[in-house]
Design a protein around this motif. Structure first.
Motif, PDB file in Angstrom:
ATOM      1  N   LEU A  19       0.790  -1.199   0.116  1.00  0.00           N
ATOM      2  CA  LEU A  19       0.018   0.046  -0.046  1.00  0.00           C
ATOM      3  C   LEU A  19       0.834   1.421   0.016  1.00  0.00           C
ATOM      4  O   LEU A  19       0.376   2.556  -0.442  1.00  0.00           O
ATOM      5  N   LYS A  20       2.036   1.108   0.522  1.00  0.00           N
ATOM      6  CA  LYS A  20       2.882   2.379   0.445  1.00  0.00           C
ATOM      7  C   LYS A  20       3.171   3.244  -0.674  1.00  0.00           C
ATOM      8  O   LYS A  20       2.870   4.511  -0.685  1.00  0.00           O
ATOM      9  N   PRO A  21       3.422   2.732  -1.932  1.00  0.00           N
ATOM     10  CA  PRO A  21       3.444   3.345  -3.202  1.00  0.00           C
ATOM     11  C   PRO A  21       2.005   4.005  -3.584  1.00  0.00           C
ATOM     12  O   PRO A  21       1.961   5.280  -3.935  1.00  0.00           O
ATOM     13  N   LEU A  22       0.913   3.285  -3.100  1.00  0.00           N
ATOM     14  CA  LEU A  22      -0.420   4.130  -3.578  1.00  0.00           C
ATOM     15  C   LEU A  22      -0.761   5.224  -2.208  1.00  0.00           C
ATOM     16  O   LEU A  22      -1.320   6.120  -2.691  1.00  0.00           O
ATOM     17  N   MET A  23      -0.512   4.915  -1.405  1.00  0.00           N
ATOM     18  CA  MET A  23      -0.414   5.972  -0.254  1.00  0.00           C
ATOM     19  C   MET A  23       0.494   7.175  -0.536  1.00  0.00           C
ATOM     20  O   MET A  23       0.263   8.368  -0.514  1.00  0.00           O
ATOM     21  N   ALA A  24       1.984   6.808  -0.931  1.00  0.00           N
ATOM     22  CA  ALA A  24       2.689   8.005  -1.544  1.00  0.00           C
ATOM     23  C   ALA A  24       2.265   8.773  -2.404  1.00  0.00           C
ATOM     24  O   ALA A  24       2.300  10.086  -2.768  1.00  0.00           O
ATOM     25  N   ASP A 110     -12.315   9.169  -8.565  1.00  0.00           N
ATOM     26  CA  ASP A 110     -11.593   9.848  -9.969  1.00  0.00           C
ATOM     27  C   ASP A 110     -10.837   8.677 -10.653  1.00  0.00           C
ATOM     28  O   ASP A 110     -10.801   8.616 -11.891  1.00  0.00           O
ATOM     29  N   LEU A 111     -10.053   8.069  -9.844  1.00  0.00           N
ATOM     30  CA  LEU A 111      -9.163   6.776 -10.576  1.00  0.00           C
ATOM     31  C   LEU A 111      -8.762   5.762  -9.596  1.00  0.00           C
ATOM     32  O   LEU A 111      -8.663   6.094  -8.375  1.00  0.00           O
ATOM     33  N   THR A 112      -8.873   4.585 -10.106  1.00  0.00           N
ATOM     34  CA  THR A 112      -8.461   3.438  -9.390  1.00  0.00           C
ATOM     35  C   THR A 112      -7.064   3.081  -9.744  1.00  0.00           C
ATOM     36  O   THR A 112      -6.492   3.038 -11.045  1.00  0.00           O
ATOM     37  N   VAL A 113      -6.221   2.723  -8.849  1.00  0.00           N
ATOM     38  CA  VAL A 113      -4.699   2.538  -8.831  1.00  0.00           C
ATOM     39  C   VAL A 113      -4.278   1.075  -8.196  1.00  0.00           C
ATOM     40  O   VAL A 113      -4.863   0.492  -7.467  1.00  0.00           O
ATOM     41  N   PHE A 114      -3.613   0.438  -9.462  1.00  0.00           N
ATOM     42  CA  PHE A 114      -3.138  -0.920  -9.054  1.00  0.00           C
ATOM     43  C   PHE A 114      -1.690  -1.022  -9.007  1.00  0.00           C
ATOM     44  O   PHE A 114      -0.992  -0.294  -9.727  1.00  0.00           O
ATOM     45  N   PRO A 115      -1.145  -1.907  -8.161  1.00  0.00           N
ATOM     46  CA  PRO A 115       0.367  -2.046  -8.281  1.00  0.00           C
ATOM     47  C   PRO A 115       0.947  -2.486  -9.580  1.00  0.00           C
ATOM     48  O   PRO A 115       0.198  -3.103 -10.254  1.00  0.00           O
ATOM     49  N   HIS A 116       2.234  -2.276  -9.695  1.00  0.00           N
ATOM     50  CA  HIS A 116       2.917  -2.882 -10.915  1.00  0.00           C
ATOM     51  C   HIS A 116       2.853  -4.347 -10.922  1.00  0.00           C
ATOM     52  O   HIS A 116       3.155  -5.057  -9.926  1.00  0.00           O
ATOM     53  N   GLY A 117       2.620  -5.283 -12.057  1.00  0.00           N
ATOM     54  CA  GLY A 117       2.652  -6.610 -11.990  1.00  0.00           C
ATOM     55  C   GLY A 117       1.264  -7.178 -11.620  1.00  0.00           C
ATOM     56  O   GLY A 117       1.238  -8.584 -11.659  1.00  0.00           O
ATOM     57  N   ASP A 147       6.647   0.375  -8.830  1.00  0.00           N
ATOM     58  CA  ASP A 147       5.667   1.164  -8.268  1.00  0.00           C
ATOM     59  C   ASP A 147       5.924   2.408  -7.949  1.00  0.00           C
ATOM     60  O   ASP A 147       5.447   2.962  -6.950  1.00  0.00           O
ATOM     61  N   ARG A 148       6.473   3.179  -8.760  1.00  0.00           N
ATOM     62  CA  ARG A 148       6.753   4.591  -8.718  1.00  0.00           C
ATOM     63  C   ARG A 148       5.642   5.666  -8.851  1.00  0.00           C
ATOM     64  O   ARG A 148       5.028   5.221  -9.900  1.00  0.00           O
ATOM     65  N   PRO A 149       5.124   6.199  -7.910  1.00  0.00           N
ATOM     66  CA  PRO A 149       4.133   6.986  -8.176  1.00  0.00           C
ATOM     67  C   PRO A 149       4.230   7.982  -9.174  1.00  0.00           C
ATOM     68  O   PRO A 149       5.515   8.662  -9.550  1.00  0.00           O
ATOM     69  N   VAL A 150       3.309   8.275  -9.924  1.00  0.00           N
ATOM     70  CA  VAL A 150       3.208   8.977 -11.257  1.00  0.00           C
ATOM     71  C   VAL A 150       2.050  10.252 -11.157  1.00  0.00           C
ATOM     72  O   VAL A 150       1.283  10.517 -11.931  1.00  0.00           O
ATOM     73  N   ALA A 151       2.326  10.915  -9.957  1.00  0.00           N
ATOM     74  CA  ALA A 151       1.281  12.179  -9.807  1.00  0.00           C
ATOM     75  C   ALA A 151       1.520  13.226 -10.771  1.00  0.00           C
ATOM     76  O   ALA A 151       0.521  13.873 -11.140  1.00  0.00           O
ATOM     77  N   LYS A 152       2.603  13.357 -11.334  1.00  0.00           N
ATOM     78  CA  LYS A 152       2.963  14.572 -12.276  1.00  0.00           C
ATOM     79  C   LYS A 152       3.914  14.068 -13.468  1.00  0.00           C
ATOM     80  O   LYS A 152       5.077  14.580 -13.399  1.00  0.00           O
ATOM     81  N   PRO A 153       3.372  13.147 -14.307  1.00  0.00           N
ATOM     82  CA  PRO A 153       4.139  12.686 -15.451  1.00  0.00           C
ATOM     83  C   PRO A 153       4.712  13.692 -16.253  1.00  0.00           C
ATOM     84  O   PRO A 153       3.995  14.672 -16.655  1.00  0.00           O
TER      85      PRO A 153
END
Length: 276
Positions: A19-24, A110-117, A147-153
């Motif tokens: 959960l940590k990348p999603l929380m970040a 707004d958006l559902t986020v899933f971990p990589h893989g 699982d790098r966050p992509v808040a501002k690509p």
């Protein structure tokens, strides 16, 4: 329009570190995070086990629910320690209705986020992924390698074929790409038609009016090569995120991911934003 609410799925079989990348990402975006903790009941075929006492099913439901509530308490403590705006909810359902259940929650995010893989490798998260896309008709984001966050690509690759699914992904991704300046608008096909060129030019102008610098890239290839070509091009252009329509087919009224979609998700190292 800025993203204000993210949705994530967690099960009692997952590690809380997942959960940590999603929380970040929620923290970086200043967004509220809705976390749904799933306790999943495996369907027991009564034809195979006739005469199974109802008390067993009740006990199994209570056991799964207790584990889910205990995990939810652990997750609640985790988000409180992080001083994160979050809501933790519990669902205890049969495995066959995971997608339907999460789709209701997706309608309020707004958006559902899933971990990589996680998609299509993990069954529960893949069911949830399908539910969000095809039942709720809401967008999803699968994080990239690590699982790098992509808040501002900074740089995005957008797959464009003139179809409604691709258009839905591009339009809905704009809420995530407010600060993205560089876009590669990519079409894959054999040959070059006047219609394809006109569609690319029109979408390019639309994105430019959103303040983006747009490069129109035409890649030659067959439908079976689309996944490979998009992944290679995203790597060549150092894209932070791939935006594409999610394609599937209906079998016995259950949506399943199409071959190109599944293949790309299984092999991507980049974050992928999808809509249907």
């Amino acid at each position: 329009m800025a993203i204000t609410t993210l949705l994530a799925i967690h099960s009692t079989d997952d590690q809380t570190d997942d959960l940590k990348p999603l929380m970040a990402m929620a923290e970086m975006m200043g967004a509220h995070l809705n976390l749904v903790v799933f306790g999943v009941l495996d369907t027991i075929p009564t034809a195979t086990y006739p005469g199974m006492p109802p008390a067993y099913l009740v006990d199994e439901h209570n056991r799964v629910m207790k584990n889910a509530e205990q995990r939810a308490n652990t997750v609640q403590a985790l988000v409180e320690d992080a001083n994160l705006s979050a809501s933790v909810m519990v669902e205890c359902v049969d495995r066959g209705i995971v997608g339907q259940t999460i789709s209701r929650h997706a309608l309020c995010a707004d958006l559902t986020v899933f971990p990589h893989g996680s998609v299509p490798q993990q069954l529960l998260l893949t069911d949830a992924f399908n539910g969000v896309l095809f039942d709720a008709d809401r967008p999803v984001l699968v994080l990239g390698e690590g699982d790098r966050p992509v808040a501002k690509p900074g740089r995005a690759l957008m797959a464009w074929n003139g179809e409604p699914e691709a258009a839905a992904a591009i339009h809905q991704s704009l809420m995530l790409l407010e600060d993205t300046k560089n876009v590669h608008l990519v079409s894959v096909g054999e040959g070059d038609s006047a219609l394809q060129t006109a569609l690319q030019d029109e979408m390019s102008q639309f994105l430019k009016r959103h303040g983006m610098e747009v490069s129109v890239d035409r890649l030659d290839g067959s439908p079976s090569e689309v996944g490979d070509l998009l992944l290679a091009h995203a790597s060549d252009k150092d894209a932070d995120i791939i935006v594409m329509g999610a394609y599937g087919h209906s079998r016995l009224r259950e949506w399943l991911l199409g071959g190109t979609t599944r293949d790309l998700l299984a092999r991507t190292r980049k974050a992928v934003f999808m809509a249907h």
